[in-house]
Scaffold this active site. Structure first.
Site, PDB file in Angstrom:
ATOM      1  N   ALA A  20       0.641  -1.434   0.184  1.00 13.95           N
ATOM      2  CA  ALA A  20       0.036  -0.298   0.193  1.00 13.95           C
ATOM      3  C   ALA A  20       0.770   1.380  -0.412  1.00 13.95           C
ATOM      4  O   ALA A  20       0.903   2.360  -0.894  1.00 13.95           O
ATOM      5  CB  ALA A  20      -0.949  -0.589   1.168  1.00 13.95           C
ATOM      6  N   ASP A  57       2.454   1.544  -3.048  1.00 13.23           N
ATOM      7  CA  ASP A  57       0.950   2.489  -4.189  1.00 13.23           C
ATOM      8  C   ASP A  57       1.061   4.035  -4.078  1.00 13.23           C
ATOM      9  O   ASP A  57       0.918   4.651  -4.974  1.00 13.23           O
ATOM     10  CB  ASP A  57       0.167   1.693  -4.260  1.00 13.23           C
ATOM     11  CG  ASP A  57      -0.286   0.459  -4.518  1.00 13.23           C
ATOM     12  OD1 ASP A  57       0.637   0.217  -5.664  1.00 13.23           O
ATOM     13  OD2 ASP A  57      -0.847  -0.630  -4.324  1.00 13.23           O
ATOM     14  N   SER A  79      26.070 -18.223 -29.646  1.00  9.12           N
ATOM     15  CA  SER A  79      26.032 -19.365 -29.391  1.00  9.12           C
ATOM     16  C   SER A  79      27.148 -20.577 -28.708  1.00  9.12           C
ATOM     17  O   SER A  79      27.782 -20.054 -28.796  1.00  9.12           O
ATOM     18  CB  SER A  79      25.105 -20.245 -30.524  1.00  9.12           C
ATOM     19  OG  SER A  79      25.766 -20.271 -31.851  1.00  9.12           O
ATOM     20  N   LYS A  84      22.128 -23.838 -18.190  1.00 10.65           N
ATOM     21  CA  LYS A  84      21.329 -22.664 -19.302  1.00 10.65           C
ATOM     22  C   LYS A  84      19.559 -22.433 -19.378  1.00 10.65           C
ATOM     23  O   LYS A  84      19.115 -23.493 -19.394  1.00 10.65           O
ATOM     24  CB  LYS A  84      21.510 -23.910 -20.261  1.00 10.65           C
ATOM     25  CG  LYS A  84      21.453 -23.384 -21.652  1.00 10.65           C
ATOM     26  CD  LYS A  84      21.873 -24.529 -22.806  1.00 10.65           C
ATOM     27  CE  LYS A  84      22.075 -23.786 -23.903  1.00 10.65           C
ATOM     28  NZ  LYS A  84      20.964 -23.211 -24.644  1.00 10.65           N
ATOM     29  N   ARG A 117      18.377 -11.335 -29.940  1.00 12.99           N
ATOM     30  CA  ARG A 117      19.789 -12.097 -30.295  1.00 12.99           C
ATOM     31  C   ARG A 117      19.283 -11.950 -32.249  1.00 12.99           C
ATOM     32  O   ARG A 117      20.674 -11.265 -32.696  1.00 12.99           O
ATOM     33  CB  ARG A 117      19.980 -13.142 -30.197  1.00 12.99           C
ATOM     34  CG  ARG A 117      21.058 -13.756 -30.376  1.00 12.99           C
ATOM     35  CD  ARG A 117      20.781 -15.199 -29.798  1.00 12.99           C
ATOM     36  NE  ARG A 117      22.230 -15.876 -30.163  1.00 12.99           N
ATOM     37  CZ  ARG A 117      22.655 -17.013 -31.207  1.00 12.99           C
ATOM     38  NH1 ARG A 117      21.178 -17.222 -31.264  1.00 12.99           N
ATOM     39  NH2 ARG A 117      23.434 -17.196 -31.682  1.00 12.99           N
ATOM     40  N   LYS A 150      31.959 -22.474 -17.828  1.00 13.32           N
ATOM     41  CA  LYS A 150      32.745 -21.406 -18.232  1.00 13.32           C
ATOM     42  C   LYS A 150      33.969 -21.094 -17.668  1.00 13.32           C
ATOM     43  O   LYS A 150      33.626 -21.128 -16.566  1.00 13.32           O
ATOM     44  CB  LYS A 150      31.810 -20.215 -18.278  1.00 13.32           C
ATOM     45  CG  LYS A 150      30.431 -19.911 -19.271  1.00 13.32           C
ATOM     46  CD  LYS A 150      29.864 -18.125 -18.864  1.00 13.32           C
ATOM     47  CE  LYS A 150      28.554 -18.669 -18.973  1.00 13.32           C
ATOM     48  NZ  LYS A 150      27.732 -17.676 -19.037  1.00 13.32           N
ATOM     49  N   LYS A 159      23.540 -30.447 -22.274  1.00 14.61           N
ATOM     50  CA  LYS A 159      22.551 -30.676 -21.850  1.00 14.61           C
ATOM     51  C   LYS A 159      21.370 -31.527 -21.123  1.00 14.61           C
ATOM     52  O   LYS A 159      22.551 -32.930 -20.607  1.00 14.61           O
ATOM     53  CB  LYS A 159      21.865 -30.965 -23.435  1.00 14.61           C
ATOM     54  CG  LYS A 159      21.984 -29.848 -24.755  1.00 14.61           C
ATOM     55  CD  LYS A 159      20.961 -29.265 -25.286  1.00 14.61           C
ATOM     56  CE  LYS A 159      20.886 -27.713 -25.869  1.00 14.61           C
ATOM     57  NZ  LYS A 159      20.495 -27.348 -26.981  1.00 14.61           N
ATOM     58  N   CYS A 176     -19.598 -36.021 -14.772  1.00 15.20           N
ATOM     59  CA  CYS A 176     -20.514 -37.190 -14.328  1.00 15.20           C
ATOM     60  C   CYS A 176     -21.536 -36.975 -13.620  1.00 15.20           C
ATOM     61  O   CYS A 176     -20.933 -36.253 -12.341  1.00 15.20           O
ATOM     62  CB  CYS A 176     -19.613 -38.510 -14.349  1.00 15.20           C
ATOM     63  SG  CYS A 176     -20.376 -39.624 -13.933  1.00 15.20           S
ATOM     64  N   CYS A 226     -21.204 -43.673  -9.098  1.00 12.15           N
ATOM     65  CA  CYS A 226     -19.728 -43.753 -10.465  1.00 12.15           C
ATOM     66  C   CYS A 226     -18.859 -44.336  -9.889  1.00 12.15           C
ATOM     67  O   CYS A 226     -18.403 -43.435  -8.319  1.00 12.15           O
ATOM     68  CB  CYS A 226     -20.240 -42.381 -10.776  1.00 12.15           C
ATOM     69  SG  CYS A 226     -18.114 -42.759 -12.134  1.00 12.15           S
TER      70      CYS A 226
HETATM   71  S1  IVH Z   1      25.620 -17.612 -22.205  1.00 18.56           S
HETATM   72  C1  IVH Z   1      28.672 -16.816 -25.795  1.00 18.56           C
HETATM   73  N1  IVH Z   1      25.065 -18.534 -20.105  1.00 18.56           N
HETATM   74  O1  IVH Z   1      22.029 -20.295 -24.476  1.00 18.56           O
HETATM   75  C2  IVH Z   1      27.776 -17.464 -24.305  1.00 18.56           C
HETATM   76  N2  IVH Z   1      23.838 -18.505 -22.842  1.00 18.56           N
HETATM   77  O2  IVH Z   1      24.286 -20.852 -27.388  1.00 18.56           O
HETATM   78  C3  IVH Z   1      26.866 -16.826 -24.587  1.00 18.56           C
HETATM   79  N3  IVH Z   1      21.610 -19.557 -22.550  1.00 18.56           N
HETATM   80  O3  IVH Z   1      21.048 -17.946 -26.867  1.00 18.56           O
HETATM   81  C4  IVH Z   1      26.236 -17.013 -23.696  1.00 18.56           C
HETATM   82  N4  IVH Z   1      21.268 -19.767 -20.581  1.00 18.56           N
HETATM   83  O4  IVH Z   1      20.477 -17.412 -24.570  1.00 18.56           O
HETATM   84  C5  IVH Z   1      24.702 -18.226 -21.469  1.00 18.56           C
HETATM   85  N5  IVH Z   1      23.511 -19.232 -18.874  1.00 18.56           N
HETATM   86  C6  IVH Z   1      24.070 -18.808 -20.027  1.00 18.56           C
HETATM   87  C7  IVH Z   1      22.620 -18.649 -20.550  1.00 18.56           C
HETATM   88  C8  IVH Z   1      23.266 -19.278 -21.837  1.00 18.56           C
HETATM   89  C9  IVH Z   1      20.842 -20.046 -21.664  1.00 18.56           C
HETATM   90  C10 IVH Z   1      21.327 -19.317 -23.819  1.00 18.56           C
HETATM   91  C11 IVH Z   1      21.378 -17.851 -23.936  1.00 18.56           C
HETATM   92  C12 IVH Z   1      21.603 -17.812 -26.057  1.00 18.56           C
HETATM   93  C13 IVH Z   1      22.354 -19.435 -26.280  1.00 18.56           C
HETATM   94  C14 IVH Z   1      23.740 -19.933 -25.872  1.00 18.56           C
END
Ligand code: IVH
Length: 691
Positions: free
Chosen positions: A30, A33, A78, A117, A138, A311, A335, A447, A453
């Site tokens: 509140a 707001d 990517s 991811k 992107r 990374k 994955k 039903c 039933c």
């Molecule tokens: S890093 C060079 N970190 O994955 C790396 N990407 O194939 C740049 N994604 O379209 C991206 N989770 O949307 C990174 N923890 C994460 C991620 C991530 C999902 C997606 C991102 C991109 C795709 C890359």
């Protein structure tokens, strides 16, 4: 005036950050707001003072004709996907990285950051002079679409950065939709469709729903779609603060940040949501352990992920690794089994729920999806089954994410070789052959057989036996099926007339299980009035309503004999609930069931009728959501009830306050929207402790 505006913006920004990102509301809704309205009114009298970062600018832009395209200053790359999906796939990545860096087996393990991811869509956010000036998708990696108006509506994305952040920067991350937000969005959509809305549809999965919202031409509609955000990368472009030499330019100014982990911590400090699952780990063994941990936790996450990302932590090493064919060599995606898979429909059956609701269910060729083998998937209701036009023999996409019931997402029409009949909902119950009816404005057929039933009866036994009702521990689904199918139980009291001999004569029933069931039946006889009322399974009478009714009437007889008018005087009981109660107790066989249960020895304490009006919280209604730090939900509820308050299951205008713990979801949003105060556990304790 300018000072007041600036002060209001600072206060609202801070409160918004606490609410959206930290999940710890700082001020009551509140109050938020009030501040918001004050700012709005100051800005409306002085439109020249409106700035792009004002909290009032999150919604309000006009629909756009189309998106303009934006060239990315740094290409949006990517990530290479590791082909070996076993946890050991991480070794391949680590080996490649070490080889490029010319490390030998004697060199120590490398440091990595392991992240989720996220299954959403990548977004780039450009800040100039600390203000969000542009957000884009992107696209093809070189050029994206300008979706600034829509991104501004996402509460988790800061419109303004604190002075401690660099003035100009680009933040990248993922826009996504939480699973619970996705489910309620689709439930809303199904309701709209049932009510005749022509151009509405349900969404296939959270990622599509999120992508659709981001690419909405009308920001007002985007604002109604619940989106979330995680930041995972930072880039600098040429700007007054950063002077680039030719070499430095290729490093994008990131050399000021030694590690990726430091970047994440900075992003977090500047107010961006950063996933708490980002972790620094050592070498391939650390990556493998992370992969296994997340595989285990995946179903419990509140959002979809399709894998994890590894990374290299040190930016200098990232630079040395560089990239091949538009993919950095310093990162890899690893994955998990997909949450959507193809399979074929072998049959479409109709299942009957406790309240008679008929649900079409596709029987599938077994398929491994989201980590388990799925053979059944819901088609929700007739409209959905028809809209998707699922037919026997079809190849379909099945989705299973988290503990959500698997569903058929779509039909692969190219693979349809024959045209089986269009699905129609039977007009009679598939189990008891009673008429099935669909009321106006409702999505479901029901039903009308009631307890005649056997499908509804089975569900009724399970409902009565559940922990929150009279609690018959040993009575599970398989046993109920057996008892009903063998004709041993027809009505609830039959349960208490079962004999050891009858039970032992059943298939696969050992003496021990028979004794177990008899013991837990005996134990269940001592119950409470609210549990008993709830256990009867009266439509629209949930746990909270059962408690209200018990408190108000004090005894079951008083409740059974209450007129509709008397029922309507009970807290939160409206015409729908009152009607349902009257219809239930007007049927002689329901009264007979109650009578016989009592004769079988089921008993509870009855109290003087009338709600206690003399307690500190009498007349107040609270809702509890999320996980509280020390109290269980039952404990929190008991504290409130002892103080005379009522605890309801959903937030409405009548709610006094919401008690919100960690991972609070849509209830918190609703409370915010209605301007209902939000308390944490400490607030709850302060409230319920007598002075
Ligand atoms: S890093 C060079 N970190 O994955 C790396 N990407 O194939 C740049 N994604 O379209 C991206 N989770 O949307 C990174 N923890 C994460 C991620 C991530 C999902 C997606 C991102 C991109 C795709 C890359």
């Amino acid at each position: 005036m300018q000072e007041r505006i600036a002060q209001l913006r600072r206060q609202l920004q801070l409160a918004g950050h606490h609410y959206h990102v930290l999940d710890e509301p700082l001020i009551p809704d509140a109050e938020y707001d009030r501040l918001f309205r004050e700012l709005q009114s100051l800005e409306s009298t002085h439109p020249e003072l409106i700035t792009a970062d004002s909290p009032t600018q999150r919604v309000g832009a006009q629909p756009m004709a189309a998106f303009s395209s934006v060239a990315h200053k740094v290409p949006m790359l990517s990530i290479h996907t590791e082909t070996d999906i076993s946890p050991e796939g991480a070794i391949q990545f680590d080996t490649r990285v070490r080889k490029v860096l010319q490390l030998s087996t004697d060199d120590p393990p490398l440091e990595y950051v392991a992240e989720l991811k996220f299954d959403g869509l990548a977004i780039s956010l450009i800040y100039k002079d600390h203000v969000l000036v542009q957000a884009c998708t992107r696209g093809d990696g070189q050029t994206g679409e300008d979706v600034t108006h829509n991104i501004r509506t996402i509460g988790q994305i800061p419109l303004r950065l604190p002075d401690t952040a660099p003035a100009a920067l680009e933040v990248r991350g993922e826009v996504y939709m939480r699973r619970d937000d996705f489910e309620s969005l689709n439930e809303r959509q199904r309701q709209r469709i049932a009510q005749g809305a022509k151009h509405e549809k349900t969404f296939v999965n959270p990622r599509n729903a999120a992508a659709g919202a981001v690419r909405q031409l009308d920001p007002k509609i985007a604002a109604q779609r619940p989106l979330s955000f995680f930041a995972y990368a930072l880039h600098f472009h040429a700007s007054p603060e950063v002077t680039f030499s030719a070499v430095e330019a290729t490093l994008n100014g990131l050399q000021a940040y030694e590690t990726h982990y430091h970047v994440l911590m900075c992003l977090k400090a500047w107010g961006f949501p950063v996933s708490e699952h980002c972790q620094r780990v050592m070498g391939s063994q650390g990556l493998i352990a992370y992969h296994q941990q997340i595989a285990h936790d995946r179903d419990q996450l509140p959002f979809d992920i399709d894998g994890v990302v590894y990374k290299v932590n040190h930016i200098a090493l990232q630079q040395r690794l560089g990239m091949v064919s538009r993919e950095p060599r310093w990162a890899v995606a690893h994955k998990y089994p997909a949450q959507e898979e193809f399979t074929t429909v072998q049959a479409i059956e109709v299942q009957v729920g406790r309240t008679g609701k008929l649900t079409p269910v596709a029987k599938l060729a077994p398929v491994f999806v989201g980590g388990v083998t799925v053979t059944n998937a819901t088609l929700h209701n007739e409209d959905e089954a028809r809209r998707k036009d699922v037919r026997v023999g079809d190849t379909v996409v099945v989705r299973r994410a988290g503990d959500v019931i698997p569903e058929v997402v779509s039909v692969v029409l190219e693979k349809r070789t024959h045209a089986g009949p269009v699905f129609t909902m039977p007009r009679t119950c598939p189990v008891c052959a009673s008429p099935a009816v669909r009321e106006d404005g409702e999505a479901d057929y029901r039903c009308t057989g009631g307890l005649f039933c056997s499908a509804q009866r089975k569900q009724a036994f399970l409902h009565f036996a559940q922990r929150r009702a009279v609690e018959i521990d040993a009575l599970g689904e398989k046993l109920v099926d057996q008892l009903v199918d063998a004709g041993l139980v027809h009505t609830l009291p039959d349960l208490y007339r079962l004999t050891r001999e009858q039970l032992i004569a059943l298939d696969r029933m050992a003496e021990k299980s028979a004794n177990n069931l008899l013991d837990s039946l005996e134990k269940s006889k001592q119950t409470t009035l609210p549990r008993f009322i709830f256990g009867l399974g009266i439509r629209h009478v949930g746990e909270a309503t059962a408690k209200d009714l018990a408190k108000h009437f004090g005894s079951l007889d008083a409740l059974m004999d209450a007129s509709k008018e008397q029922l309507l005087t009970v807290n939160d009981v409206g015409p729908v609930v009152a009607n349902s109660l009257r219809m239930f107790f007007d049927q002689a066989h329901h009264r007979e069931v109650v009578q016989q249960l009592r004769e079988c020895g089921v008993h509870w304490e009855e109290s003087a009728p009338g709600a206690r009006l003399d307690l500190p919280l009498s007349g107040h209604t609270y809702v509890i959501t999320g996980t509280l730090p020390t109290l269980s939900r039952e404990q929190a509820q008991a504290l409130l009830e002892q103080a005379g308050a009522k605890v309801a299951g959903s937030v409405s205008k009548k709610t006094t306050a919401l008690i919100a713990g960690e991972a609070a979801g849509s209830k918190l949003d609703k409370a915010m929207a209605l301007g209902i105060p939000v308390l944490d556990e400490a607030g709850l304790l302060a409230l319920t402790q007598s002075p």
